[in-house]
Design a protein around this motif. Structure first.
Motif, PDB file in Angstrom:
ATOM      1  N   PHE A 184     -57.441  20.432 -37.807  1.00 52.33           N
ATOM      2  CA  PHE A 184     -56.805  21.041 -38.976  1.00 52.33           C
ATOM      3  C   PHE A 184     -55.968  20.002 -39.729  1.00 52.33           C
ATOM      4  CE2 PHE A 184     -52.962  23.118 -40.669  1.00 52.33           C
ATOM      5  CZ  PHE A 184     -53.488  24.147 -41.440  1.00 52.33           C
ATOM      6  N   SER A 185     -55.313  19.109 -38.981  1.00 51.41           N
ATOM      7  CA  SER A 185     -54.426  18.098 -39.565  1.00 51.41           C
ATOM      8  C   SER A 185     -55.138  16.781 -39.860  1.00 51.41           C
ATOM      9  CB  SER A 185     -53.254  17.825 -38.613  1.00 51.41           C
ATOM     10  OG  SER A 185     -52.556  19.005 -38.309  1.00 51.41           O
ATOM     11  N   GLU A 186     -56.422  16.716 -39.577  1.00 49.71           N
ATOM     12  CA  GLU A 186     -57.249  15.529 -39.826  1.00 49.71           C
ATOM     13  C   GLU A 186     -56.737  14.304 -39.066  1.00 49.71           C
ATOM     14  OE1 GLU A 186     -58.931  15.521 -44.136  1.00 49.71           O
ATOM     15  OE2 GLU A 186     -56.889  16.300 -44.295  1.00 49.71           O
ATOM     16  N   THR A 187     -56.416  14.524 -37.794  1.00 47.40           N
ATOM     17  CA  THR A 187     -55.975  13.420 -36.958  1.00 47.40           C
ATOM     18  C   THR A 187     -56.463  13.665 -35.537  1.00 47.40           C
ATOM     19  OG1 THR A 187     -54.051  12.094 -36.337  1.00 47.40           O
ATOM     20  CG2 THR A 187     -53.703  14.474 -36.488  1.00 47.40           C
ATOM     21  N   THR A 188     -55.826  13.042 -34.552  1.00 46.52           N
ATOM     22  CA  THR A 188     -56.255  13.164 -33.162  1.00 46.52           C
ATOM     23  C   THR A 188     -55.221  13.968 -32.363  1.00 46.52           C
ATOM     24  OG1 THR A 188     -55.141  11.115 -32.516  1.00 46.52           O
ATOM     25  CG2 THR A 188     -57.419  10.931 -33.289  1.00 46.52           C
ATOM     26  N   PRO A 189     -55.632  14.576 -31.262  1.00 49.61           N
ATOM     27  CA  PRO A 189     -54.701  15.391 -30.469  1.00 49.61           C
ATOM     28  C   PRO A 189     -53.449  14.643 -30.015  1.00 49.61           C
ATOM     29  CG  PRO A 189     -56.947  15.859 -29.807  1.00 49.61           C
ATOM     30  CD  PRO A 189     -57.021  14.699 -30.766  1.00 49.61           C
ATOM     31  N   ASP A 190     -53.561  13.345 -29.755  1.00 52.66           N
ATOM     32  CA  ASP A 190     -52.392  12.579 -29.318  1.00 52.66           C
ATOM     33  C   ASP A 190     -51.322  12.489 -30.405  1.00 52.66           C
ATOM     34  OD1 ASP A 190     -53.487  12.124 -26.854  1.00 52.66           O
ATOM     35  OD2 ASP A 190     -54.232  10.115 -27.332  1.00 52.66           O
ATOM     36  N   ASN A 191     -51.725  12.723 -31.646  1.00 51.76           N
ATOM     37  CA  ASN A 191     -50.804  12.577 -32.778  1.00 51.76           C
ATOM     38  C   ASN A 191     -50.228  13.904 -33.252  1.00 51.76           C
ATOM     39  OD1 ASN A 191     -51.142   9.816 -32.832  1.00 51.76           O
ATOM     40  ND2 ASN A 191     -52.763   9.863 -34.382  1.00 51.76           N
ATOM     41  N   VAL A 192     -50.350  14.966 -32.444  1.00 52.26           N
ATOM     42  CA  VAL A 192     -49.819  16.259 -32.881  1.00 52.26           C
ATOM     43  C   VAL A 192     -48.962  16.892 -31.788  1.00 52.26           C
ATOM     44  CG1 VAL A 192     -51.812  16.690 -34.385  1.00 52.26           C
ATOM     45  CG2 VAL A 192     -51.757  17.689 -32.093  1.00 52.26           C
ATOM     46  N   ILE A 193     -48.017  17.678 -32.255  1.00 53.31           N
ATOM     47  CA  ILE A 193     -47.272  18.602 -31.399  1.00 53.31           C
ATOM     48  C   ILE A 193     -47.493  19.991 -31.975  1.00 53.31           C
ATOM     49  CG2 ILE A 193     -45.016  19.356 -30.556  1.00 53.31           C
ATOM     50  CD1 ILE A 193     -44.009  16.494 -30.930  1.00 53.31           C
ATOM     51  N   VAL A 194     -47.927  20.912 -31.145  1.00 52.72           N
ATOM     52  CA  VAL A 194     -48.105  22.300 -31.579  1.00 52.72           C
ATOM     53  C   VAL A 194     -46.850  23.069 -31.185  1.00 52.72           C
ATOM     54  CG1 VAL A 194     -49.506  24.377 -31.442  1.00 52.72           C
ATOM     55  CG2 VAL A 194     -50.598  22.128 -31.356  1.00 52.72           C
ATOM     56  N   TYR A 195     -46.230  23.676 -32.167  1.00 54.49           N
ATOM     57  CA  TYR A 195     -44.970  24.383 -31.974  1.00 54.49           C
ATOM     58  C   TYR A 195     -45.219  25.896 -31.904  1.00 54.49           C
ATOM     59  CZ  TYR A 195     -42.345  20.087 -33.162  1.00 54.49           C
ATOM     60  OH  TYR A 195     -41.801  18.835 -33.184  1.00 54.49           O
ATOM     61  N   GLY A 196     -44.232  26.640 -32.384  1.00 55.24           N
ATOM     62  CA  GLY A 196     -44.335  28.092 -32.402  1.00 55.24           C
ATOM     63  C   GLY A 196     -44.999  28.579 -33.671  1.00 55.24           C
ATOM     64  N   ASN A 197     -44.377  29.559 -34.320  1.00 51.12           N
ATOM     65  CA  ASN A 197     -45.061  30.255 -35.406  1.00 51.12           C
ATOM     66  C   ASN A 197     -44.781  29.698 -36.788  1.00 51.12           C
ATOM     67  OD1 ASN A 197     -42.297  31.297 -35.152  1.00 51.12           O
ATOM     68  ND2 ASN A 197     -42.890  32.710 -36.770  1.00 51.12           N
ATOM     69  N   SER A 198     -43.840  28.749 -36.948  1.00 53.64           N
ATOM     70  CA  SER A 198     -43.350  28.430 -38.287  1.00 53.64           C
ATOM     71  C   SER A 198     -43.252  26.939 -38.548  1.00 53.64           C
ATOM     72  CB  SER A 198     -41.965  29.069 -38.489  1.00 53.64           C
ATOM     73  OG  SER A 198     -41.347  28.587 -39.659  1.00 53.64           O
ATOM     74  N   SER A 199     -43.960  26.452 -39.571  1.00 54.11           N
ATOM     75  CA  SER A 199     -43.817  25.049 -39.968  1.00 54.11           C
ATOM     76  C   SER A 199     -42.461  24.816 -40.626  1.00 54.11           C
ATOM     77  CB  SER A 199     -44.955  24.637 -40.904  1.00 54.11           C
ATOM     78  OG  SER A 199     -45.000  25.458 -42.047  1.00 54.11           O
ATOM     79  N   LEU A 200     -41.911  25.824 -41.306  1.00 53.99           N
ATOM     80  CA  LEU A 200     -40.582  25.679 -41.893  1.00 53.99           C
ATOM     81  C   LEU A 200     -39.548  25.409 -40.800  1.00 53.99           C
ATOM     82  CD1 LEU A 200     -38.825  25.826 -44.475  1.00 53.99           C
ATOM     83  CD2 LEU A 200     -38.528  28.262 -44.009  1.00 53.99           C
ATOM     84  N   ASN A 201     -39.706  26.061 -39.670  1.00 50.08           N
ATOM     85  CA  ASN A 201     -38.833  25.837 -38.518  1.00 50.08           C
ATOM     86  C   ASN A 201     -38.903  24.379 -38.061  1.00 50.08           C
ATOM     87  OD1 ASN A 201     -38.228  27.924 -35.570  1.00 50.08           O
ATOM     88  ND2 ASN A 201     -37.182  26.101 -36.292  1.00 50.08           N
ATOM     89  N   ILE A 202     -40.127  23.816 -38.041  1.00 50.96           N
ATOM     90  CA  ILE A 202     -40.285  22.408 -37.647  1.00 50.96           C
ATOM     91  C   ILE A 202     -39.574  21.503 -38.649  1.00 50.96           C
ATOM     92  CG2 ILE A 202     -41.894  20.587 -36.989  1.00 50.96           C
ATOM     93  CD1 ILE A 202     -44.094  22.656 -36.764  1.00 50.96           C
ATOM     94  N   MET A 203     -39.728  21.797 -39.935  1.00 45.86           N
ATOM     95  CA  MET A 203     -39.089  20.970 -40.957  1.00 45.86           C
ATOM     96  C   MET A 203     -37.568  21.006 -40.813  1.00 45.86           C
ATOM     97  SD  MET A 203     -41.440  21.815 -44.290  1.00 45.86           S
ATOM     98  CE  MET A 203     -42.780  22.908 -43.854  1.00 45.86           C
ATOM     99  N   PHE A 204     -37.029  22.198 -40.602  1.00 45.43           N
ATOM    100  CA  PHE A 204     -35.590  22.340 -40.392  1.00 45.43           C
ATOM    101  C   PHE A 204     -35.157  21.516 -39.178  1.00 45.43           C
ATOM    102  CE2 PHE A 204     -31.729  24.169 -38.756  1.00 45.43           C
ATOM    103  CZ  PHE A 204     -31.020  24.622 -39.865  1.00 45.43           C
ATOM    104  N   ASP A 205     -35.901  21.654 -38.079  1.00 43.09           N
ATOM    105  CA  ASP A 205     -35.551  20.923 -36.864  1.00 43.09           C
ATOM    106  C   ASP A 205     -35.663  19.413 -37.061  1.00 43.09           C
ATOM    107  OD1 ASP A 205     -35.008  23.242 -35.515  1.00 43.09           O
ATOM    108  OD2 ASP A 205     -36.781  23.182 -34.223  1.00 43.09           O
ATOM    109  N   THR A 206     -36.628  18.980 -37.862  1.00 40.98           N
ATOM    110  CA  THR A 206     -36.821  17.550 -38.103  1.00 40.98           C
ATOM    111  C   THR A 206     -35.647  16.974 -38.892  1.00 40.98           C
ATOM    112  OG1 THR A 206     -39.221  17.891 -38.098  1.00 40.98           O
ATOM    113  CG2 THR A 206     -38.426  15.823 -38.996  1.00 40.98           C
ATOM    114  N   ILE A 207     -35.195  17.733 -39.899  1.00 40.09           N
ATOM    115  CA  ILE A 207     -34.006  17.315 -40.645  1.00 40.09           C
ATOM    116  C   ILE A 207     -32.785  17.309 -39.720  1.00 40.09           C
ATOM    117  CG2 ILE A 207     -32.399  17.941 -42.488  1.00 40.09           C
ATOM    118  CD1 ILE A 207     -34.860  16.920 -43.727  1.00 40.09           C
ATOM    119  N   ALA A 208     -32.630  18.359 -38.923  1.00 41.81           N
ATOM    120  CA  ALA A 208     -31.493  18.448 -38.011  1.00 41.81           C
ATOM    121  C   ALA A 208     -31.503  17.291 -37.009  1.00 41.81           C
ATOM    122  CB  ALA A 208     -31.509  19.791 -37.274  1.00 41.81           C
ATOM    123  N   HIS A 209     -32.683  16.962 -36.508  1.00 42.21           N
ATOM    124  CA  HIS A 209     -32.835  15.846 -35.568  1.00 42.21           C
ATOM    125  C   HIS A 209     -32.370  14.538 -36.216  1.00 42.21           C
ATOM    126  CE1 HIS A 209     -34.840  13.402 -32.422  1.00 42.21           C
ATOM    127  NE2 HIS A 209     -35.150  12.599 -33.427  1.00 42.21           N
TER     128      HIS A 209
END
Length: 430
Positions: A88-113
């Protein structure tokens, strides 16, 4: 059809009187429609009900690596879902992390990190003198709310049909070390429905940031959300991660996505794709934050699509068959009622969830308020700009997906009447 700007005062007053009668008649019907967000309609949600049949009490819950998905473990996603979401992301499995239900949540966490811990060992943003973000406008309101929440200064970058104004992007990124990121919706952008050109993607990949911790926040929310089956009406987007690697900037991008408008909004799976260094950096915090995300839901999605992107793409064509007539109905109504009046312009996207409308300067808020009088709730004017401030008060985001076709016809009628009445008032100086 005579453009309003070419009408005499008497003609404008006569037109206004007739339109006000129409508006009051529509208003009397007591319509209540919410078009404020790009929510899938019920018929779209029905397409994914097979998800509910993928698992039952007598199902196997064992992943292909032998892991029981009912138990703790597997921080970055079960192997099957990592493979699917990597495709789906046009890359390889080693280059992805699958999270929960929300990409917005990931973006928020990435900024917070980045704010708390820094980027890949760098100085935490909160300890730096200034942190700035570039914001292509009009854009996605929830992106802007995230950076505003963290007190990050936001800078408007005008959008073009080929993507953000790259001369400005390069000027800021390559010269100001306080510029730490840029929000991007590169395919079928929110709200205009534009897709970045190959040249734009390559210029992004070739940036020479003054800040070593600069990152592109590449929200590919509408990666497979075409409205048309014909290949010549499907926008194509150059893959950013590989382009960055070619340009010697492998760590410059966080690429986000989810199945929120593929299966169930709020109950899909979300993904971060990035370089090995970025994945390692994010995973270090995840190890403390969680033991793992919902593997049952991951397993359900993999089995629903049989682990194959071709099946997901076919599923999206069923979405397109529902959405396409709605978009075309709105576009036809706008053309029939406003074409030639020179009081507005609108996009005609090949995909995504929105149509962007540009009103006369100073009219967007009044148009949205007028439509609300007759029962149609739209996204607040200004929401597509940082801090909710559209400098020209022109942009309105139209979301055709949620209403039924019949409701959409009534909503379009109310919207065009509102545009006409507010535009006439502007020319009359009211």
């Amino acid at each position: 059809m005579i453009a309003y700007k070419d009408m005499s005062r008497e003609q404008l007053l006569e037109e206004k009187a007739a339109l006000e009668k129409e508006f009051e008649a529509v208003k009397a019907k007591g319509i209540k429609l919410d078009m404020s967000r790009g929510k899938p309609g019920k018929d779209q949600l029905d397409l994914s009900d097979g998800l509910m049949d993928m698992l039952s009490s007598d199902s196997s819950f064992v992943s292909e690596n032998g892991m029981d998905c009912r138990n703790y473990g597997i921080l970055t996603g079960i192997p099957e879902v990592k493979k699917l979401m990597a495709d789906f992301s046009e890359t390889t499995p080693d280059n992805v992390i699958v999270y929960g239900n929300s990409s917005l949540n990931i973006m928020f966490d990435t900024i917070a990190h980045a704010m708390m811990f820094g980027v890949c060992g760098g100085t935490p943003w909160v300890k730096q003198d200034a942190v700035k973000f570039l914001c292509p406008v009009p854009g996605y309101d929830r992106h802007f709310k995230v950076t505003q929440h963290f007190g990050i200064e936001m800078i408007n970058i005008p959008m073009t049909p080929n993507g953000p104004d790259m001369d400005l992007v390069e000027q800021y990124v390559n010269n100001d070390p306080a510029v730490k990121g840029i929000w991007c919706v590169p395919k079928y952008s929110n709200p205009q429905g534009y897709t970045y050109s190959d040249e734009t993607v390559r210029r992004f990949a070739a940036l020479k940031p003054a800040a070593s911790d600069f990152r592109i926040f590449w929200d590919n929310a509408y990666a497979i959300h075409h409205l048309y089956e014909e290949s010549d009406r499907q926008d194509q987007l150059l893959e950013i991660l590989s382009e960055c690697e070619k340009a010697g900037n492998p760590d410059m991008v966080y690429k986000f996505g989810s199945t929120s408008k593929v299966t169930y909004p709020g109950a899909g799976v979300a993904v971060l794709a990035s370089s090995p260094a970025n994945i390692k950096d994010m995973q270090a915090t995840m190890t403390i934050q969680t033991i793992g995300h919902d593997k049952i839901n991951q397993l359900r999605h993999v089995r629903f699509f049989e682990g194959d992107m071709a099946n997901m793409n076919a599923h999206m064509m069923r979405h397109a068959a529902i959405l396409r007539p709605k978009f075309e109905a709105v576009e036809a109504a706008l053309e029939a009622s406003l074409g030639g009046l020179e009081i507005g312009e609108w996009t005609k996207p090949n995909g995504g969830y929105f149509i962007s409308f540009e009103a006369l300067p100073g009219c967007a808020k009044a148009i949205v308020a007028k439509a609300a009088e007759a029962g149609v709730t739209m996204t607040n004017a200004g929401a597509t700009y940082p801090y909710g401030k559209d400098p020209q008060d022109t942009n309105i985001r139209i979301a055709p997906s949620f209403p039924t076709p019949e409701e959409l016809t009534r909503a379009a009628e109310i919207f065009v009447l509102s545009v006409k009445l507010v535009s006439i008032d502007k020319y009359l100086g009211a």
